[in-house]
Enzyme design. Structure first.
Site, PDB file in Angstrom:
ATOM      1  CB  THR A  30     105.763  72.558  16.401  1.00 22.44           C
ATOM      2  OG1 THR A  30     104.472  73.174  16.419  1.00 22.44           O
ATOM      3  CG2 THR A  30     105.628  71.110  16.831  1.00 22.44           C
ATOM      4  NE  ARG A  32     105.890  84.106  14.733  1.00 23.31           N
ATOM      5  CZ  ARG A  32     105.983  84.873  15.812  1.00 23.31           C
ATOM      6  NH1 ARG A  32     107.187  85.223  16.254  1.00 23.31           N
ATOM      7  NH2 ARG A  32     104.919  85.289  16.442  1.00 23.31           N
ATOM      8  CG  ASP A  33     102.883  76.065  14.550  1.00 24.13           C
ATOM      9  OD1 ASP A  33     103.859  75.297  14.697  1.00 24.13           O
ATOM     10  OD2 ASP A  33     101.803  75.922  15.143  1.00 24.13           O
ATOM     11  CB  ILE A  34     105.353  75.429   8.170  1.00 25.47           C
ATOM     12  CG1 ILE A  34     105.150  76.883   7.766  1.00 25.47           C
ATOM     13  CG2 ILE A  34     105.109  74.506   6.977  1.00 25.47           C
ATOM     14  CD1 ILE A  34     106.326  77.469   7.016  1.00 25.47           C
ATOM     15  CG  ASN A  56      99.221  74.238  11.871  1.00 23.84           C
ATOM     16  OD1 ASN A  56      98.222  73.875  12.493  1.00 23.84           O
ATOM     17  ND2 ASN A  56     100.242  74.846  12.462  1.00 23.84           N
TER      18      ASN A  56
END
Length: 277
Positions: free
Chosen positions: A127, A87-89, A93
């Site tokens: 994001t 959920r935040d690639i 990260n």
């Protein structure tokens, strides 16, 4: 706290060469600390976008990083005991080890789910720019929302620029739109990072098409991570894309991107649990 400990226990069991390994955690004086393998080369974000970066990544290093992250996502989506939505690639990260291999980290927004369970709408986390249209509109997160973010990630790595760059000419501000325009004109190579001295044109074309394939508005039109791996390994041909008719991203997301910093995180309660960025 129970949820925090339960998620930590799950993360500690994840084992893949392209994941940042969680070594342990600590709760002390109200602080929740996570201990990971040390990644000496920092984040991919620093190599792609930092003004003070040490050097530019070569084409082969970029391709290797993309393949590594794809392998990690396949493991999370299909090969572990549960399926995991990251959920935040995004580039910040992806951490780089001593050999500049990409490792996916920061599971602060991740969701662990038993297989066969129907997912319900959830709070919108992620994001701006990497969030799929169905996630921003309805709070629906699936493996295909991770695929959407992975597509954005591919395009940034190949083009060496952010999804939105207000300092560029109007036609180039939104990366998705610019690539689509160049696809229509058969000038896709114009979008490849100009800092790359040598790169393989066929590989670049494949990655750009794959990034756009993952960025389609309708989740059912996006490939699975298993298919993506097959495309990357050259075992299956990437389907043809009609750049003039395919729908990419969403107008709402583009509006947000052009009026807001692309680094803003919608993370709400998750930040309270796992610490701010």
């Amino acid at each position: 706290m129970k949820q925090y400990v339960a998620e930590i226990a799950s993360m500690g069991r994840l084992r893949h060469k392209n994941l940042v390994q969680l070594l342990g955690y600590c709760r002390r004086k109200g602080e929740l600390l996570l201990v990971y393998d040390y990644m000496p080369n920092g984040s991919l974000n620093d190599y792609l976008f930092s003004r003070n970066k040490m050097k530019d990544l070569t084409w082969s290093q970029r391709v290797n990083i993309i393949k590594g992250v794809a392998s990690a996502l396949l493991y999370l989506h299909e090969d572990w005991e549960q399926f995991v939505l990251h959920r935040d690639i995004k580039a910040s990260n992806i951490l780089l080890d001593a050999d500049l291999n990409g490792r996916l980290g920061d599971f602060g927004l991740a969701g662990f789910h038993d297989r066969g369970v129907n997912l319900e709408a959830t709070r919108v986390v992620g994001t701006i720019g990497y969030m799929a249209p169905e996630l921003t509109a309805m709070g629906v997160a699936t493996t295909k929302t991770d695929v959407y973010a992975f597509g954005s990630f591919i395009l940034e790595v190949v083009c060496g620029r952010r999804l939105v760059d207000l300092g560029r000419p109007p036609v180039q501000i939104v990366l998705l739109n610019w690539i689509a325009t160049c696809g229509i004109r058969d000038t896709l190579m114009d979008t490849v990072d100009s800092k790359l001295g040598d790169f393989k044109a066929e590989e670049a074309k494949l990655l750009l098409k794959l990034g756009m394939l993952c960025s389609q508005s309708k989740p059912e039109n996006r490939p699975s991570m298993r298919h993506i791996i097959q495309y990357l390994e050259g075992n299956v041909t990437v389907p043809s894309l009609a750049f003039d008719t395919a729908e990419f991203g969403s107008n709402e997301t583009v509006t947000q991107l052009t009026t807001t910093s692309s680094s803003v995180n919608f993370s709400f309660d998750d930040v309270t649990l796992f610490g701010s960025r």
